[in-house]
Scaffold this motif. Sequence first.
Motif, mmCIF file in Angstrom:
data_model
loop_
_atom_site.group_PDB
_atom_site.id
_atom_site.type_symbol
_atom_site.label_atom_id
_atom_site.label_comp_id
_atom_site.label_asym_id
_atom_site.label_seq_id
_atom_site.Cartn_x
_atom_site.Cartn_y
_atom_site.Cartn_z
ATOM 1 N N ASP A 228 -2.575 9.931 -39.880
ATOM 2 C CA ASP A 228 -2.330 8.577 -40.386
ATOM 3 C C ASP A 228 -3.503 7.637 -40.126
ATOM 4 N N ALA A 229 -4.488 8.095 -39.347
ATOM 5 C CA ALA A 229 -5.718 7.309 -39.183
ATOM 6 C C ALA A 229 -6.560 7.391 -40.455
ATOM 7 N N LEU A 230 -6.261 8.374 -41.313
ATOM 8 C CA LEU A 230 -7.004 8.547 -42.560
ATOM 9 C C LEU A 230 -6.161 8.199 -43.781
ATOM 10 N N THR A 231 -4.952 8.745 -43.866
ATOM 11 C CA THR A 231 -4.142 8.519 -45.057
ATOM 12 C C THR A 231 -3.802 7.038 -45.189
ATOM 13 N N GLY A 232 -3.939 6.547 -46.391
ATOM 14 C CA GLY A 232 -3.695 5.128 -46.659
ATOM 15 C C GLY A 232 -4.940 4.269 -46.505
ATOM 16 N N ASN A 233 -5.975 4.816 -45.878
ATOM 17 C CA ASN A 233 -7.218 4.059 -45.703
ATOM 18 C C ASN A 233 -8.020 4.034 -46.997
ATOM 19 N N ARG A 234 -8.748 2.958 -47.159
ATOM 20 C CA ARG A 234 -9.629 2.810 -48.313
ATOM 21 C C ARG A 234 -10.903 3.620 -48.073
ATOM 22 N N VAL A 235 -11.434 4.181 -49.145
ATOM 23 C CA VAL A 235 -12.717 4.880 -49.104
ATOM 24 C C VAL A 235 -13.736 3.945 -49.723
ATOM 25 N N LYS A 236 -14.861 3.793 -49.039
ATOM 26 C CA LYS A 236 -15.916 2.897 -49.509
ATOM 27 C C LYS A 236 -17.084 3.702 -50.060
ATOM 28 N N SER A 237 -17.795 3.103 -50.990
ATOM 29 C CA SER A 237 -18.974 3.736 -51.575
ATOM 30 C C SER A 237 -20.212 3.307 -50.808
ATOM 31 N N ASP B 134 -6.450 27.427 -40.337
ATOM 32 C CA ASP B 134 -6.997 27.288 -38.991
ATOM 33 C C ASP B 134 -6.903 25.854 -38.492
ATOM 34 N N GLY B 135 -6.351 24.957 -39.310
ATOM 35 C CA GLY B 135 -6.180 23.571 -38.911
ATOM 36 C C GLY B 135 -7.376 22.684 -39.196
ATOM 37 N N GLN B 136 -8.353 23.188 -39.928
ATOM 38 C CA GLN B 136 -9.544 22.413 -40.250
ATOM 39 C C GLN B 136 -9.325 21.633 -41.543
ATOM 40 N N ILE B 137 -9.772 20.377 -41.575
ATOM 41 C CA ILE B 137 -9.665 19.587 -42.794
ATOM 42 C C ILE B 137 -10.756 20.048 -43.750
ATOM 43 N N ASN B 138 -10.356 20.495 -44.943
ATOM 44 C CA ASN B 138 -11.317 20.926 -45.961
ATOM 45 C C ASN B 138 -11.698 19.780 -46.872
ATOM 46 N N ALA B 139 -10.732 18.931 -47.195
ATOM 47 C CA ALA B 139 -10.986 17.849 -48.148
ATOM 48 C C ALA B 139 -9.973 16.736 -47.940
ATOM 49 N N GLU C 139 -14.728 16.882 -50.583
ATOM 50 C CA GLU C 139 -14.918 17.765 -49.429
ATOM 51 C C GLU C 139 -15.142 16.944 -48.164
ATOM 52 N N TRP C 140 -14.575 17.423 -47.077
ATOM 53 C CA TRP C 140 -14.641 16.740 -45.786
ATOM 54 C C TRP C 140 -16.082 16.452 -45.368
ATOM 55 N N ASP C 141 -16.971 17.409 -45.591
ATOM 56 C CA ASP C 141 -18.365 17.250 -45.179
ATOM 57 C C ASP C 141 -19.097 16.179 -45.980
ATOM 58 N N SER C 142 -18.518 15.734 -47.092
ATOM 59 C CA SER C 142 -19.136 14.684 -47.911
ATOM 60 C C SER C 142 -18.803 13.283 -47.412
ATOM 61 N N LEU C 143 -17.891 13.186 -46.460
ATOM 62 C CA LEU C 143 -17.459 11.882 -45.953
ATOM 63 C C LEU C 143 -18.181 11.523 -44.670
ATOM 64 N N TYR D 66 -10.882 3.668 -38.520
ATOM 65 C CA TYR D 66 -11.993 4.378 -39.136
ATOM 66 C C TYR D 66 -12.404 3.709 -40.437
ATOM 67 N N VAL D 67 -13.698 3.661 -40.658
ATOM 68 C CA VAL D 67 -14.262 3.253 -41.936
ATOM 69 C C VAL D 67 -14.775 4.542 -42.565
ATOM 70 N N ILE D 68 -14.284 4.833 -43.769
ATOM 71 C CA ILE D 68 -14.596 6.087 -44.431
ATOM 72 C C ILE D 68 -15.475 5.786 -45.634
ATOM 73 N N THR D 69 -16.662 6.391 -45.659
ATOM 74 C CA THR D 69 -17.576 6.172 -46.780
ATOM 75 C C THR D 69 -17.975 7.512 -47.388
ATOM 76 N N VAL D 70 -18.323 7.438 -48.682
ATOM 77 C CA VAL D 70 -18.783 8.616 -49.403
ATOM 78 C C VAL D 70 -19.976 8.193 -50.248
ATOM 79 N N ASN D 71 -20.908 9.098 -50.423
ATOM 80 C CA ASN D 71 -22.110 8.811 -51.201
ATOM 81 C C ASN D 71 -21.819 9.052 -52.688
ATOM 82 N N ALA D 72 -20.952 8.205 -53.238
ATOM 83 C CA ALA D 72 -20.578 8.301 -54.657
ATOM 84 C C ALA D 72 -20.097 6.926 -55.104
#
Length: 145
Positions: free
Chosen positions: A49-58, A77-82, A101-105, A116-122
Amino acid sequence: MKMIKPAILGTLMVPALMFTAGTANAEENTTTMEATYLTETPAGTFHTDALTGNRVKSSVEDDEDIGTITDLVIDEDGQINAVVVGVGGFLGIGEKNVAIEWDSLELTKDEQGEDYVITVNASEDALEAAEEYSRDEDEDKEKGE
Protein backbone atom coordinates in the motif's frame (compact mmCIF):
# COMPACT_ATOMS: atom_id res chain seq x y z
CA MET A 1 7.43 -76.05 16.44
CA LYS A 2 4.19 -74.14 16.10
CA MET A 3 5.40 -71.52 18.62
CA ILE A 4 8.59 -70.89 16.69
CA LYS A 5 6.82 -69.75 13.50
CA PRO A 6 4.89 -66.92 15.23
CA ALA A 7 8.03 -65.91 17.10
CA ILE A 8 10.08 -65.77 13.90
CA LEU A 9 7.27 -63.96 12.08
CA GLY A 10 6.98 -61.46 14.94
CA THR A 11 10.72 -60.94 14.97
CA LEU A 12 10.69 -60.19 11.25
CA MET A 13 7.65 -57.89 11.48
CA VAL A 14 9.01 -55.58 14.19
CA PRO A 15 11.90 -54.19 12.08
CA ALA A 16 9.61 -53.84 9.07
CA LEU A 17 7.05 -51.86 11.09
CA MET A 18 9.78 -49.70 12.63
CA PHE A 19 11.20 -48.95 9.17
CA THR A 20 7.74 -48.04 7.85
CA ALA A 21 7.01 -45.79 10.83
CA GLY A 22 10.42 -44.12 10.50
CA THR A 23 9.86 -43.48 6.79
CA ALA A 24 6.40 -42.01 7.36
CA ASN A 25 7.76 -39.81 10.15
CA ALA A 26 10.63 -38.60 7.92
CA GLU A 27 8.21 -37.77 5.11
CA GLU A 28 5.99 -35.89 7.56
CA ASN A 29 8.93 -33.82 8.79
CA THR A 30 10.05 -32.85 5.28
CA THR A 31 6.63 -31.67 4.12
CA THR A 32 5.70 -29.74 7.27
CA MET A 33 7.72 -26.61 7.87
CA GLU A 34 7.12 -24.44 10.87
CA ALA A 35 6.08 -20.86 10.13
CA THR A 36 8.16 -17.88 11.19
CA TYR A 37 6.59 -14.60 12.22
CA LEU A 38 7.48 -10.90 12.09
CA THR A 39 6.58 -8.31 14.68
CA GLU A 40 7.95 -5.31 12.77
CA THR A 41 8.63 -4.26 9.20
CA PRO A 42 12.22 -5.27 8.37
CA ALA A 43 14.62 -2.51 7.35
CA GLY A 44 14.71 -1.85 3.63
CA THR A 45 11.20 -3.24 3.02
CA PHE A 46 7.78 -1.66 2.54
CA HIS A 47 4.15 -2.65 2.25
CA THR A 48 2.34 -2.79 -1.08
CA ASP A 49 0.00 0.00 0.00
CA ALA A 50 3.06 2.27 0.03
CA LEU A 51 2.92 1.95 -3.78
CA THR A 52 -0.66 1.20 -4.82
CA GLY A 53 -2.72 4.35 -5.18
CA ASN A 54 0.40 6.51 -5.48
CA ARG A 55 0.87 8.82 -8.42
CA VAL A 56 3.67 8.10 -10.88
CA LYS A 57 5.63 11.14 -12.01
CA SER A 58 7.47 11.69 -15.27
CA SER A 59 11.16 12.51 -14.99
CA VAL A 60 11.08 13.90 -18.55
CA GLU A 61 8.14 16.27 -17.95
CA ASP A 62 9.21 18.18 -14.81
CA ASP A 63 7.80 15.61 -12.37
CA GLU A 64 4.31 15.84 -13.88
CA ASP A 65 1.82 13.24 -12.61
CA ILE A 66 1.25 10.75 -15.42
CA GLY A 67 -0.73 7.93 -13.79
CA THR A 68 -1.64 6.00 -10.65
CA ILE A 69 -0.31 2.62 -9.54
CA THR A 70 -3.27 0.24 -9.46
CA ASP A 71 -1.56 -3.12 -8.98
CA LEU A 72 1.76 -4.95 -8.64
CA VAL A 73 2.97 -7.95 -10.64
CA ILE A 74 4.88 -10.26 -8.27
CA ASP A 75 6.62 -13.50 -9.21
CA GLU A 76 6.52 -16.76 -7.26
CA ASP A 77 9.74 -15.79 -5.45
CA GLY A 78 8.06 -12.65 -4.10
CA GLN A 79 9.95 -10.22 -6.32
CA ILE A 80 8.09 -7.29 -7.89
CA ASN A 81 8.38 -7.60 -11.68
CA ALA A 82 6.24 -4.64 -12.68
CA VAL A 83 3.75 -2.06 -11.49
CA VAL A 84 0.46 -1.57 -13.27
CA VAL A 85 -0.25 2.11 -13.86
CA GLY A 86 -3.64 3.51 -14.81
CA VAL A 87 -3.14 6.27 -17.41
CA GLY A 88 -5.40 8.57 -19.39
CA GLY A 89 -9.08 8.98 -18.81
CA PHE A 90 -10.78 11.18 -16.26
CA LEU A 91 -11.63 10.03 -12.73
CA GLY A 92 -10.96 6.44 -13.76
CA ILE A 93 -13.27 6.56 -16.79
CA GLY A 94 -11.50 5.75 -20.05
CA GLU A 95 -8.33 4.84 -18.16
CA LYS A 96 -6.12 2.02 -19.41
CA ASN A 97 -3.57 -0.05 -17.55
CA VAL A 98 0.07 -0.11 -18.59
CA ALA A 99 2.63 -2.38 -16.89
CA ILE A 100 6.01 -0.76 -16.27
CA GLU A 101 8.93 -3.00 -15.36
CA TRP A 102 10.11 -2.53 -11.78
CA ASP A 103 13.66 -1.72 -12.87
CA SER A 104 12.33 1.22 -14.92
CA LEU A 105 11.06 3.00 -11.81
CA GLU A 106 12.91 5.20 -9.37
CA LEU A 107 11.70 5.25 -5.77
CA THR A 108 12.73 8.08 -3.48
CA LYS A 109 11.29 9.40 -0.22
CA ASP A 110 9.40 12.68 -0.08
CA GLU A 111 10.74 15.70 1.85
CA GLN A 112 9.25 14.43 5.11
CA GLY A 113 10.78 10.99 4.54
CA GLU A 114 7.41 9.29 4.94
CA ASP A 115 5.99 8.55 1.49
CA TYR A 116 7.55 7.26 -1.70
CA VAL A 117 7.85 9.41 -4.78
CA ILE A 118 7.76 7.17 -7.84
CA THR A 119 9.20 8.42 -11.12
CA VAL A 120 9.67 6.87 -14.54
CA ASN A 121 11.69 8.08 -17.50
CA ALA A 122 8.65 8.37 -19.79
CA SER A 123 6.08 10.96 -20.72
CA GLU A 124 2.34 10.72 -20.26
CA ASP A 125 1.99 10.52 -24.05
CA ALA A 126 4.41 7.57 -24.11
CA LEU A 127 2.37 5.70 -21.50
CA GLU A 128 -0.89 6.44 -23.29
CA ALA A 129 0.66 5.12 -26.53
CA ALA A 130 1.99 1.97 -24.81
CA GLU A 131 0.20 -1.33 -25.29
CA GLU A 132 -2.46 -1.98 -22.67
CA TYR A 133 -1.69 -4.54 -19.98
CA SER A 134 -4.25 -7.26 -19.36
CA ARG A 135 -4.16 -9.87 -16.65
CA ASP A 136 -4.24 -13.51 -17.81
CA GLU A 137 -7.14 -14.30 -15.51
CA ASP A 138 -9.17 -11.44 -17.03
CA GLU A 139 -8.65 -12.95 -20.49
CA ASP A 140 -9.68 -16.39 -19.17
CA LYS A 141 -12.93 -14.91 -17.77
CA GLU A 142 -13.72 -13.29 -21.12
CA LYS A 143 -13.17 -16.61 -22.90
CA GLY A 144 -15.50 -18.34 -20.42
CA GLU A 145 -12.82 -20.63 -18.99
